[in-house]
Design a protein around this motif. Structure first.
Motif, mmCIF file in Angstrom:
data_model
loop_
_atom_site.group_PDB
_atom_site.id
_atom_site.type_symbol
_atom_site.label_atom_id
_atom_site.label_comp_id
_atom_site.label_asym_id
_atom_site.label_seq_id
_atom_site.Cartn_x
_atom_site.Cartn_y
_atom_site.Cartn_z
ATOM 1 N N ALA A 77 -12.612 -43.205 -20.279
ATOM 2 C CA ALA A 77 -11.164 -43.158 -21.202
ATOM 3 C C ALA A 77 -10.514 -44.551 -21.036
ATOM 4 O O ALA A 77 -9.513 -44.378 -20.625
ATOM 5 C CB ALA A 77 -10.748 -42.355 -20.604
ATOM 6 N N LEU A 82 -10.798 -43.302 -25.981
ATOM 7 C CA LEU A 82 -9.977 -42.922 -26.850
ATOM 8 C C LEU A 82 -9.551 -42.671 -27.832
ATOM 9 O O LEU A 82 -9.187 -42.111 -29.004
ATOM 10 C CB LEU A 82 -8.560 -43.227 -25.816
ATOM 11 C CG LEU A 82 -8.193 -43.368 -24.838
ATOM 12 C CD1 LEU A 82 -7.105 -43.701 -23.746
ATOM 13 C CD2 LEU A 82 -7.892 -42.069 -24.598
ATOM 14 N N GLU A 100 -14.152 -39.053 -17.647
ATOM 15 C CA GLU A 100 -13.534 -40.732 -16.921
ATOM 16 C C GLU A 100 -14.084 -40.893 -15.561
ATOM 17 O O GLU A 100 -13.599 -39.651 -14.396
ATOM 18 C CB GLU A 100 -12.402 -40.821 -17.265
ATOM 19 C CG GLU A 100 -11.454 -41.938 -16.472
ATOM 20 C CD GLU A 100 -11.913 -43.955 -17.125
ATOM 21 O OE1 GLU A 100 -11.961 -43.960 -18.059
ATOM 22 O OE2 GLU A 100 -12.493 -43.791 -15.992
ATOM 23 N N VAL A 105 -7.003 -43.192 -17.953
ATOM 24 C CA VAL A 105 -6.887 -43.562 -18.612
ATOM 25 C C VAL A 105 -7.035 -45.137 -18.555
ATOM 26 O O VAL A 105 -6.044 -45.900 -17.562
ATOM 27 C CB VAL A 105 -6.531 -42.833 -19.479
ATOM 28 C CG1 VAL A 105 -6.782 -42.037 -20.014
ATOM 29 C CG2 VAL A 105 -4.808 -43.550 -19.822
ATOM 30 N N VAL A 154 -2.851 -41.385 -25.113
ATOM 31 C CA VAL A 154 -2.927 -39.504 -25.134
ATOM 32 C C VAL A 154 -2.161 -39.234 -25.513
ATOM 33 O O VAL A 154 -2.125 -38.566 -25.496
ATOM 34 C CB VAL A 154 -3.449 -39.904 -23.880
ATOM 35 C CG1 VAL A 154 -3.731 -38.980 -22.760
ATOM 36 C CG2 VAL A 154 -4.376 -41.494 -23.066
ATOM 37 N N ILE A 163 -9.245 -34.812 -21.464
ATOM 38 C CA ILE A 163 -9.991 -35.934 -20.356
ATOM 39 C C ILE A 163 -10.355 -35.473 -18.843
ATOM 40 O O ILE A 163 -9.690 -34.534 -18.688
ATOM 41 C CB ILE A 163 -9.265 -36.607 -20.309
ATOM 42 C CG1 ILE A 163 -8.350 -37.557 -21.396
ATOM 43 C CG2 ILE A 163 -9.644 -38.333 -19.264
ATOM 44 C CD1 ILE A 163 -8.354 -39.017 -21.121
#
Ligand SMILES: Cc1cc2nc3c(=O)[nH]c(=O)nc-3n(C[C@H](O)[C@H](O)[C@H](O)COP(=O)(O)OP(=O)(O)OC[C@H]3O[C@@H](n4cnc5c(N)ncnc54)[C@H](O)[C@@H]3O)c2cc1C
Ligand SMILES: [Fe+2]
Ligand SMILES: [Fe+2]
Lengths: 555, 309
Positions: A77, A82, A100, A105, A154, A163
């Motif tokens: 991520a 993303l 992830e 992230v 995000v 995620i």
């Protein structure tokens, strides 16, 4: 420069146990869709969990260990993962997950928080064109601001629920009877997807150099990509090992706080001035109110960088010009001729990454800073021993020694058709088709794959092209209900013959040692051309180049 | 064939590193230097230390010229190793109370000229020249002088240090002769042309003008210490013997010139050579200080007798 790496672990420290638990419950609540599948496959998952880590098994764990399904499984991520999620969603594909391994992230920009960390491609170009940001505060934004942008992506695209953190992928295998990838994580979870996107990052595994006695050192050790913000450098005797892209950003900052700083250089790099400036408020306002002006800015930056290809990628009169610019920069900033000699590269510009800095050379000349060019013999209990017989003693050694880049392997085992294993096939250097697909590994899409690296332009320009290409492939798999979408071996071979022929004429292959090349000098990293050429190549998904097997037909 | 595998040599070099900290510089035995020895030894050590340092700079220039990466790395290591020798010799001087405080001993005037020349021109010299001059200097001045030293000095720490130094030197010579041979393999005609071209290069003539008296001066130093001149000459003959072992090595025009020069140095009866050169040595002593190169290049300042920094 493949570093034999004893410490090849995650770039982030494992989260405290309490935090982990919370994340787990939050995740479980966030995924009602996956629950049905979970129940169905509970039994097999439990068996798997027993095999994997019988000692740590608990009820909570076996619940988590159920096989979860999604159309697309994205590994990582960071920018790539993303970006993939956003483009899939925009293309109407919503059934995807991101795995992830960390608990946040951001990838590169989550991990690289050392003092001075910043991009060296202008922010208006080092961002997604489909998610523009008029507010960049500087021409080259700092790490925190870039991470802020990623976190904003995000939120803006509502990706949080997609995620799954602390999912460290350790294995991926293709089941050709079902047309499904099975992805295993270190945590014992199993994911299944019709397509897998590899977005684990090219520079995500911090690497320590292959120096004897690395672990003998009793003082503090810090890797640039795992900065320890609690360590107080003031008054300390500090070493920086490495003089690459991260080092030239760290050194000027550390020189201000450390008591003494010794910089250990193996090979000097080409350094050119860095045209950084703070963007005035009126300008940000203009970019916001009139998006056309921002677009024009991006275009201008894009084409400026495209011309740089002529200097950096191929040996041209512009190459000489760039070298002269860099040497003038060196001469104007460094007075002592021996130090200038130490800092003068002896390879062609562009062969390795060109560095941008205005304050690196001045920092080296501060009274509290020393540049040391003797080879390092070993690291001892109290410091670094150089081959001139002297032990330099330190409180802290900073390793700005880069990353473990898999040029001839994969970050984890990947098994394709008939049990073939990609790491083995790539042991002589990675090969793919258009950097995204690999023959024998259907329904698998690489970001930052073989020969996709830019030497002169934003990585994200290349990335966007890859993401859109992957969307094309994934759409075909889902829309036409394909079991297998596999690039033809012959097509891939032709592509690579062409690539290597062109690479032979580039500066990267002109004789220097760099992380772009394997030990044998095979270039599996860089794309030999303009970003525009790369984008043109990626804009066409040629169906004849792929073998298709529909889900209903027999394999 | 004296041909060696350079990759193996590099690995060997890497695994044979030592540091000043490996030696106990305060161990007993320093008092074994006799009062009579002391002043001559001081002058000798100062020169020796500087020669190591000058040799180091020579390797730095060779690293820039190396035809392949392995050789380049080897020269980079040798550059540091010569510096290590200079550091260790300075540490011995410190041990024997021969340093003026922490000061670096002054180089003699011939050395100053060599330093000056190296600083200005060595990076522009072709590998052929340096590749021949350096092994010669190494054998005659470095390797040979060290053996003499061990004959006269009883201090065990000195012996410890030079055991390590000589071990390094054996690798320097091995590579030195290998390169001489490598170069002999090239097209003779082109080699000859290149050689003539460099001989005519005024920068090189300057270099010779400072290198030639240096050899004679060191001979004088050695004799002053009561060591036999013959031993030094025997060592220079070793260059001829080893370097000329194979046809390829002999074919290297630089080998020819330098060994012929070595022969002249060795032959005391060759008045045509020695009279003017000895005069040059004496003359350099009379160059007024203000005419000597005044600027000391930075690389000269890097020597240290301290095992840790
Ligand atoms: C200091 C630094 C500066 C840079 N500056 C620039 C620049 O100015 N311009 C430019 O174009 N490029 C720059 N780059 C290159 C940069 O890496 C890319 O631009 C980009 O950030 C890569 O994004 P990514 O998503 O592919 O990889 P990453 O950002 O590395 O993200 C990968 C993610 O995958 C996760 N992951 C890895 N392995 C696994 C696994 N097995 N299972 C689960 N998750 C996993 C990681 O934790 C990480 O979050 C820079 C790189 C560094 C290190
Ligand atoms: Fe030496
Ligand atoms: Fe030597």
């Amino acid at each position: 420069m493949s570093n034999e790496n004893e410490q090849n672990q995650n770039t982030t420290a494992p989260a405290p146990a309490a935090k982990k638990k919370k994340a787990a419950t939050r995740k479980a609540a966030a995924r009602p869709a996956a629950k049905k599948a979970a129940v169905k496959r509970k039994a097999t998952a439990r068996k798997k969990a027993v095999a994997a880590k019988s000692s740590r098994r608990s009820d909570a764990q076996s619940k988590r260990n159920a096989v979860k399904e999604a159309s697309v499984v994205i590994v990582g991520a960071g920018f790539a993962g993303l970006g993939m999620a956003i483009r899939l969603r925009q293309a109407g594909v919503d059934d995807f997950v991101l795995l992830e391994r960390a608990d946040k992230v951001g990838g590169t920009w989550r991990d690289n928080t050392y003092p001075g960390a910043a991009c060296d491609i202008p922010s208006h170009l080092y961002s997604y064109s489909f998610a523009p940001n008029p507010h960049w505060s500087r021409h080259f934004s700092g790490s925190a601001e870039i991470l802020g942008y990623i976190e904003h992506l995000v939120k803006q695209y509502g990706l949080r629920d997609k995620i799954h953190f602390q999912q460290d992928v350790t294995d991926a295998r293709f089941d050709e009877t079902k047309g499904q990838w099975r992805v295993d994580t270190r945590q014992g979870d199993v994911w299944q997807g019709r397509a897998v996107v590899m977005a684990q990052g090219p520079l995500s595994n911090a690497s320590f150099p292959d120096i004897e006695g690395l672990t003998d050192f009793k003082g503090k050790r810090i890797h640039s990509a795992r900065w320890d913000h609690d360590y107080d450098f003031s008054g300390k005797r500090v070493a920086v090992i490495g003089t690459g892209a991260s080092a030239v950003q760290i050194i000027p900052e550390l020189a201000k706080t450390a008591g003494t700083l010794k910089v250990f250089q193996r090979t000097p790099a080409w350094v050119i001035p860095r045209p950084d400036y703070a963007t005035p408020d009126w300008n940000k306002a203009l970019f916001e109110k009139l998006p056309l002006t921002r677009k024009a800015m991006r275009q201008a930056l894009y084409w400026t960088h495209e011309t740089m290809a002529l200097a950096v990628i191929w040996n041209s009169p512009l190459t000489r010009l760039a070298e002269r610019l860099s040497l003038t920069h060196l001469r104007s900033q460094v007075k002592d001729d021996w130090m200038r000699r130490q800092l003068t590269p002896d390879f062609r510009i562009g062969c390795k990454r060109v560095l941008l800095s205005n304050d690196y050379y001045p920092a080296l000349q501060r009274d509290n800073v020393d540049l040391i060019t003797w080879p390092i013999a070993r690291i001892a209990e109290n410091g670094v021993r150089t081959c001139d017989g002297i032990e330099h003693q330190f409180d802290c050694i900073v390793f700005a020694t880069g990353f473990d880049v898999p040029k001839s392997g994969t970050p984890f085992p990947i098994r394709g058709l008939n049990g073939r294993e990609l790491g083995e096939e790539w042991s002589g250097g990675a090969r793919a088709y258009k950097s995204v697909s690999v023959a024998g590994y259907p329904n698998l899409f690489f970001t930052f794959g073989p020969n996709s690296g830019p030497g002169h332009n934003s990585a994200l320009v290349y990335m966007e092209a890859q993401l859109d290409y992957a969307v094309e492939g994934i759409r075909r798999i889902l829309d036409h209900d394909l079991k297998i979408l596999d690039v033809r071996e012959s097509v891939q071979q032709r592509h690579n013959r062409h690539l290597q022929k062109r690479l032979a004429r580039t500066n990267w292959n002109s004789g220097c040692k760099s992380w772009y090349l394997t030990e044998d000098g095979y270039n599996a990293t860089m794309y030999p051309g303009f970003a525009s050429q790369y984008r043109r190549q990626m804009s066409r998904f040629v169906d004849q180049h792929y073998r298709r097997v529909p889900q209903t037909g027999s394999a | 064939m004296a041909n060696i595998d350079l990759d193996k040599m590099l690995a060997k070099v890497k695994s044979s590193q030592w540091a000043l900290a490996d030696i106990d510089w305060d161990a007993p035995g320093a008092d074994l230097i006799t009062e009579e020895q002391w002043p001559k030894l001081k002058a000798f050590m100062a020169d020796l230390m500087w020669i190591e340092h000058v040799g180091a700079r020579g390797f730095a220039a060779m690293a820039k010229k190396a035809p392949d990466d392995t050789l380049k790395q080897i020269y980079t290591y040798f550059h540091a190793e010569e510096q290590r020798h200079a550091n260790a010799e300075m540490a011995l001087m410190k041990r024997w109370g021969m340093l003026d405080g922490d000061e670096l001993p002054e180089p003699n005037k011939n050395l100053k000229l060599v330093i000056q020349w190296l600083d200005k021109y060595s990076d522009d010299m072709p590998l052929e020249v340096l590749g021949s001059v350096i092994p010669m200097l190494e054998i005659a001045l470095d390797g040979a002088l060290c053996t003499f030293l061990l004959d006269t000095v009883d201090d065990p720490v000195c012996h410890q240090a030079f055991a390590r130094i000589n071990d390094d030197e054996s690798r320097h010579l091995g590579v030195g002769f290998h390169v001489l041979e490598m170069q002999g393999r090239g097209d003779l005609y082109i080699k000859a042309l290149k050689t003539v071209a460099t001989v005519l290069d005024p920068r090189l003539i300057l270099g010779i003008a400072s290198y030639v008296p240096l050899l004679n001066r060191m001979r004088d130093n050695v004799v002053a210490m009561g060591l036999s001149e013959e031993k030094l000459y025997a060592c220079m003959k070793k260059f001829e013997r080893i370097g000329g072992r194979t046809a390829q090595g002999r074919r290297n025009p630089w080998y020819q010139i330098i060994s012929r020069h070595g022969r002249m140095v060795v032959n005391r009866d060759n008045r045509a050579y020695h009279a003017p050169v000895d005069l040059m040595v004496r003359l350099t002593d009379y160059i007024p200080e203000r005419l000597m190169p005044s600027r000391v290049p930075t690389w000269v300042k890097g020597i240290s007798y301290r095992p840790t920094a």
